[in-house]
Design a protein around this motif. Structure first.
Motif, short mmCIF file in Angstrom:
data_model
loop_
_atom_site.label_atom_id
_atom_site.label_comp_id
_atom_site.label_asym_id
_atom_site.label_seq_id
_atom_site.Cartn_x
_atom_site.Cartn_y
_atom_site.Cartn_z
N LEU A 13 -50.67 -14.51 -1.25
CA LEU A 13 -50.16 -13.47 -0.35
C LEU A 13 -51.29 -12.52 0.00
O LEU A 13 -52.37 -12.60 -0.57
N ASN A 14 -51.04 -11.61 0.87
CA ASN A 14 -52.00 -10.60 1.26
C ASN A 14 -51.75 -9.34 0.44
O ASN A 14 -50.61 -9.06 0.07
N VAL A 15 -52.80 -8.54 0.19
CA VAL A 15 -52.61 -7.31 -0.57
C VAL A 15 -51.62 -6.37 0.11
O VAL A 15 -51.06 -5.48 -0.54
N GLY A 16 -51.36 -6.59 1.39
CA GLY A 16 -50.35 -5.82 2.10
C GLY A 16 -48.97 -5.98 1.52
O GLY A 16 -48.06 -5.20 1.83
N ALA A 17 -48.77 -6.97 0.67
CA ALA A 17 -47.47 -7.15 0.01
C ALA A 17 -47.16 -5.96 -0.90
O ALA A 17 -46.01 -5.55 -1.03
N LYS A 18 -48.19 -5.39 -1.52
CA LYS A 18 -48.00 -4.24 -2.41
C LYS A 18 -48.18 -2.92 -1.69
O LYS A 18 -47.56 -1.93 -2.05
N ALA A 19 -49.09 -2.90 -0.74
CA ALA A 19 -49.41 -1.66 -0.03
C ALA A 19 -49.49 -1.95 1.46
O ALA A 19 -50.57 -2.07 2.03
N PRO A 20 -48.34 -2.06 2.11
CA PRO A 20 -48.33 -2.43 3.53
C PRO A 20 -48.89 -1.33 4.44
O PRO A 20 -48.53 -0.16 4.28
N PRO A 21 -49.76 -1.71 5.36
CA PRO A 21 -50.23 -0.73 6.34
C PRO A 21 -49.11 -0.38 7.31
O PRO A 21 -48.21 -1.19 7.55
N ALA A 22 -49.15 0.81 7.86
CA ALA A 22 -48.08 1.28 8.74
C ALA A 22 -47.84 0.39 9.96
O ALA A 22 -46.71 0.24 10.40
N ALA A 23 -48.87 -0.21 10.49
CA ALA A 23 -48.74 -0.99 11.73
C ALA A 23 -48.37 -2.45 11.49
O ALA A 23 -48.46 -3.26 12.41
N SER A 24 -47.93 -2.79 10.31
CA SER A 24 -47.68 -4.21 10.02
C SER A 24 -46.24 -4.51 9.62
O SER A 24 -46.00 -5.39 8.80
N THR A 25 -45.29 -3.82 10.19
CA THR A 25 -43.89 -3.97 9.78
C THR A 25 -43.41 -5.42 9.72
O THR A 25 -42.89 -5.83 8.69
N PRO A 26 -43.58 -6.25 10.74
CA PRO A 26 -43.04 -7.62 10.65
C PRO A 26 -43.63 -8.43 9.50
O PRO A 26 -42.90 -9.07 8.75
N THR A 27 -44.94 -8.41 9.35
CA THR A 27 -45.53 -9.22 8.28
C THR A 27 -45.36 -8.58 6.92
O THR A 27 -45.30 -9.28 5.91
N SER A 28 -45.24 -7.27 6.85
CA SER A 28 -45.05 -6.61 5.56
C SER A 28 -43.75 -7.04 4.90
O SER A 28 -43.68 -7.20 3.68
N VAL A 29 -42.72 -7.25 5.70
CA VAL A 29 -41.44 -7.69 5.16
C VAL A 29 -41.55 -9.08 4.53
O VAL A 29 -41.08 -9.31 3.42
N SER A 30 -42.24 -9.99 5.21
CA SER A 30 -42.38 -11.34 4.64
C SER A 30 -43.29 -11.33 3.42
O SER A 30 -43.07 -12.08 2.47
N ARG A 31 -44.31 -10.47 3.41
CA ARG A 31 -45.19 -10.38 2.24
C ARG A 31 -44.42 -9.84 1.03
O ARG A 31 -44.58 -10.33 -0.08
N ALA A 32 -43.59 -8.83 1.25
CA ALA A 32 -42.78 -8.28 0.16
C ALA A 32 -41.79 -9.32 -0.34
O ALA A 32 -41.53 -9.42 -1.55
N ALA A 33 -41.25 -10.12 0.56
CA ALA A 33 -40.33 -11.20 0.15
C ALA A 33 -41.06 -12.21 -0.72
O ALA A 33 -40.51 -12.72 -1.71
N GLY A 34 -42.31 -12.52 -0.40
CA GLY A 34 -43.11 -13.43 -1.21
C GLY A 34 -43.33 -12.90 -2.60
O GLY A 34 -43.29 -13.64 -3.59
N MET A 35 -43.54 -11.59 -2.72
CA MET A 35 -43.70 -11.00 -4.05
C MET A 35 -42.39 -11.04 -4.83
O MET A 35 -42.38 -11.33 -6.03
N ALA A 36 -41.29 -10.77 -4.15
CA ALA A 36 -39.99 -10.82 -4.82
C ALA A 36 -39.69 -12.25 -5.29
O ALA A 36 -39.20 -12.46 -6.41
N LEU A 37 -39.99 -13.22 -4.46
CA LEU A 37 -39.80 -14.62 -4.83
C LEU A 37 -40.65 -14.98 -6.05
O LEU A 37 -40.19 -15.68 -6.96
N THR A 38 -41.87 -14.49 -6.10
CA THR A 38 -42.74 -14.72 -7.25
C THR A 38 -42.12 -14.15 -8.51
O THR A 38 -42.07 -14.82 -9.55
N LYS A 39 -41.66 -12.93 -8.44
CA LYS A 39 -41.09 -12.25 -9.61
C LYS A 39 -39.82 -12.95 -10.10
O LYS A 39 -39.67 -13.23 -11.29
N VAL A 40 -38.93 -13.26 -9.17
CA VAL A 40 -37.66 -13.92 -9.53
C VAL A 40 -37.92 -15.30 -10.13
O VAL A 40 -37.36 -15.65 -11.18
N ASN A 41 -38.75 -16.09 -9.47
CA ASN A 41 -39.02 -17.43 -9.98
C ASN A 41 -39.84 -17.42 -11.27
O ASN A 41 -39.74 -18.34 -12.08
N GLY A 42 -40.64 -16.37 -11.48
CA GLY A 42 -41.35 -16.23 -12.74
C GLY A 42 -40.39 -16.15 -13.91
O GLY A 42 -40.66 -16.65 -15.00
#
Length: 130
Positions: A13-42
């Motif tokens: 994933l991109n570091v934006g998953a933890k600290a999303p820049p203000a101008a990246s709303t669409p991709t920030s949501v998918s990056r955060a979902a990737g982190m959540a998926l990692t945590k849940v599946n872990g």
């Protein structure tokens, strides 16, 4: 993996998953979902000895940056171009593909056998997210 009772999953994933820049709303949501998926599946996969982690990529020298340099600043030296990009990186430079791969090689064998459900920044300290 489940049948073998062994497996390793590494999400990139991109570091934006933890600290999303203000101008990246669409991709920030998918990056955060990737982190959540990692945590849940872990947690879900651990009983089957399947470890799930994420590597969060920062500024890494790659073909992407070579092409961008050629398109945006062909008159400058590539090292000067990357040095300018890395201005906000505490280590003062962009990372290398080998440095990123080192972590990917560390996680699967027994050295990483007690690491699951985490997202590790590989960004030279640039991201404000822990």
């Amino acid at each position: 993996m489940k049948a073998r009772k062994w497996g390793r999953i590494i999400n990139v994933l991109n570091v934006g998953a933890k600290a999303p820049p203000a101008a990246s709303t669409p991709t920030s949501v998918s990056r955060a979902a990737g982190m959540a998926l990692t945590k849940v599946n872990g947690k879900r996969r651990r009983p089957h000895n399947i470890l799930v982690n994420a590597m969060l990529v920062g500024l890494i020298v790659s073909d992407h940056w070579v092409k961008r340099h050629a398109a945006k600043a062909p008159e400058t030296d590539f090292d000067a171009f990357t040095h300018e990009l890395a201005g906000g990186v505490p280590l003062g430079r962009m990372g290398t593909a080998e440095e990123f791969a080192n972590l990917a090689c560390f996680l699967p064998p027994s050295q990483g056998s007690y690491i699951t459900g985490t997202a590790i920044n590989v960004d030279g300290g640039r991201s404000p997210g822990l």
